[in-house]
Design a protein around this motif. Sequence first.
Motif, mmCIF file in Angstrom:
data_model
loop_
_atom_site.group_PDB
_atom_site.id
_atom_site.type_symbol
_atom_site.label_atom_id
_atom_site.label_comp_id
_atom_site.label_asym_id
_atom_site.label_seq_id
_atom_site.Cartn_x
_atom_site.Cartn_y
_atom_site.Cartn_z
ATOM 1 N N ALA A 36 25.532 38.069 13.146
ATOM 2 C CA ALA A 36 26.762 38.286 12.384
ATOM 3 C C ALA A 36 27.634 37.035 12.401
ATOM 4 C CB ALA A 36 27.532 39.476 12.948
ATOM 5 N N LEU A 37 27.787 36.431 13.569
ATOM 6 C CA LEU A 37 28.608 35.221 13.673
ATOM 7 C C LEU A 37 28.021 34.078 12.852
ATOM 8 C CD1 LEU A 37 29.528 35.393 17.458
ATOM 9 C CD2 LEU A 37 31.073 35.754 15.509
ATOM 10 N N LYS A 38 26.720 33.934 12.900
ATOM 11 C CA LYS A 38 26.055 32.883 12.120
ATOM 12 C C LYS A 38 26.295 33.090 10.623
ATOM 13 C CE LYS A 38 21.544 30.772 11.297
ATOM 14 N NZ LYS A 38 20.120 30.803 11.586
ATOM 15 N N ALA A 39 26.163 34.328 10.163
ATOM 16 C CA ALA A 39 26.382 34.633 8.744
ATOM 17 C C ALA A 39 27.835 34.393 8.344
ATOM 18 C CB ALA A 39 25.980 36.071 8.447
ATOM 19 N N LEU A 40 28.767 34.803 9.184
ATOM 20 C CA LEU A 40 30.185 34.598 8.871
ATOM 21 C C LEU A 40 30.517 33.108 8.795
ATOM 22 C CD1 LEU A 40 31.839 37.345 11.113
ATOM 23 C CD2 LEU A 40 31.573 37.380 8.615
ATOM 24 N N LYS A 41 30.125 32.376 9.815
ATOM 25 C CA LYS A 41 30.424 30.942 9.847
ATOM 26 C C LYS A 41 29.725 30.208 8.709
ATOM 27 C CE LYS A 41 31.190 30.999 14.823
ATOM 28 N NZ LYS A 41 30.646 30.596 16.126
ATOM 29 N N LEU A 142 27.183 39.929 5.896
ATOM 30 C CA LEU A 142 27.146 39.572 4.477
ATOM 31 C C LEU A 142 27.643 40.719 3.602
ATOM 32 C CD1 LEU A 142 23.754 37.640 4.347
ATOM 33 C CD2 LEU A 142 26.079 36.679 4.400
ATOM 34 N N ALA A 143 27.278 41.950 3.955
ATOM 35 C CA ALA A 143 27.760 43.115 3.206
ATOM 36 C C ALA A 143 29.284 43.215 3.289
ATOM 37 C CB ALA A 143 27.106 44.391 3.728
ATOM 38 N N LEU A 144 29.831 42.972 4.477
ATOM 39 C CA LEU A 144 31.285 43.026 4.632
ATOM 40 C C LEU A 144 31.962 41.964 3.776
ATOM 41 C CD1 LEU A 144 33.709 44.334 6.150
ATOM 42 C CD2 LEU A 144 33.583 42.360 7.665
ATOM 43 N N LEU A 145 31.448 40.731 3.814
ATOM 44 C CA LEU A 145 32.048 39.662 3.014
ATOM 45 C C LEU A 145 32.014 40.000 1.525
ATOM 46 C CD1 LEU A 145 30.692 36.490 4.838
ATOM 47 C CD2 LEU A 145 32.986 37.503 5.003
ATOM 48 N N GLU A 146 30.926 40.600 1.078
ATOM 49 C CA GLU A 146 30.835 40.979 -0.328
ATOM 50 C C GLU A 146 31.862 42.057 -0.681
ATOM 51 O OE1 GLU A 146 27.576 42.475 -3.615
ATOM 52 O OE2 GLU A 146 26.864 41.590 -1.746
ATOM 53 N N MET A 147 32.038 43.025 0.204
ATOM 54 C CA MET A 147 33.040 44.066 -0.056
ATOM 55 C C MET A 147 34.456 43.502 -0.059
ATOM 56 S SD MET A 147 31.648 46.813 -0.909
ATOM 57 C CE MET A 147 33.152 47.787 -0.902
ATOM 58 N N ILE A 148 34.737 42.556 0.827
ATOM 59 C CA ILE A 148 36.057 41.908 0.831
ATOM 60 C C ILE A 148 36.269 41.180 -0.488
ATOM 61 C CG2 ILE A 148 37.436 40.074 1.890
ATOM 62 C CD1 ILE A 148 36.175 40.955 4.603
ATOM 63 N N SER A 149 35.240 40.486 -0.956
ATOM 64 C CA SER A 149 35.318 39.769 -2.228
ATOM 65 C C SER A 149 35.583 40.726 -3.391
ATOM 66 C CB SER A 149 34.006 39.005 -2.457
ATOM 67 O OG SER A 149 33.934 38.498 -3.760
ATOM 68 N N ILE A 150 34.896 41.866 -3.397
ATOM 69 C CA ILE A 150 35.114 42.855 -4.457
ATOM 70 C C ILE A 150 36.557 43.346 -4.430
ATOM 71 C CG2 ILE A 150 34.561 45.231 -5.169
ATOM 72 C CD1 ILE A 150 31.636 44.592 -4.324
ATOM 73 N N GLU A 151 37.064 43.657 -3.242
ATOM 74 C CA GLU A 151 38.447 44.128 -3.142
ATOM 75 C C GLU A 151 39.433 43.073 -3.642
ATOM 76 O OE1 GLU A 151 39.623 45.782 0.566
ATOM 77 O OE2 GLU A 151 38.212 47.440 0.394
#
Length: 159
Positions: A36-41, A142-151
């Motif tokens: 998760a950290l690798k994907a976020l960074k 990655l799913a979380l980042l995509e949902m944040i982007s949609i919002e």
Amino acid sequence: MILELIEGNTTPGKSKIGIVVSRWNSMITEKMLEGALKALKGNGIVEEDITIVRCPGSYEIPLAVQNVIEHRDVDGVIALGVVIRGGTPHFEYVCDAVNRGITDLILKHNKPVAFGVLTTDDVKQALERAGEKGNKGGEAALALLEMISIEQKLRSSDN
């Protein structure tokens, strides 16, 4: 004819992320946390914008997520845990409670929570999903980042 199409991406810009990770089955959850950290960074989220909260087990994840949402300024939360099937119905009770708890929090707080809780038949399957055959922690991020982007896109189209 489509009137409007809104799709997210994994680079929502500056975002604050909470990660709740259970200590139970830590040999697996730590690998998921690393993913998760690798994907976020890798998608532009800096360490200063990440809050990690450790809780005892998967059953405790919904309460920990709720506390992160209510007491930290986050755009979303990643929930990481592992529930491995045993010889009793305990597996079903824990899985159902975690799933319902997280779903209720998403709707109550209108914040995305990525479900990175593995529900497997054995340790081997869990290890495969924590790195040997992909990393579900990274996928949840990655799913979380995509949902944040949609919002973000939906909010900006309100103006």
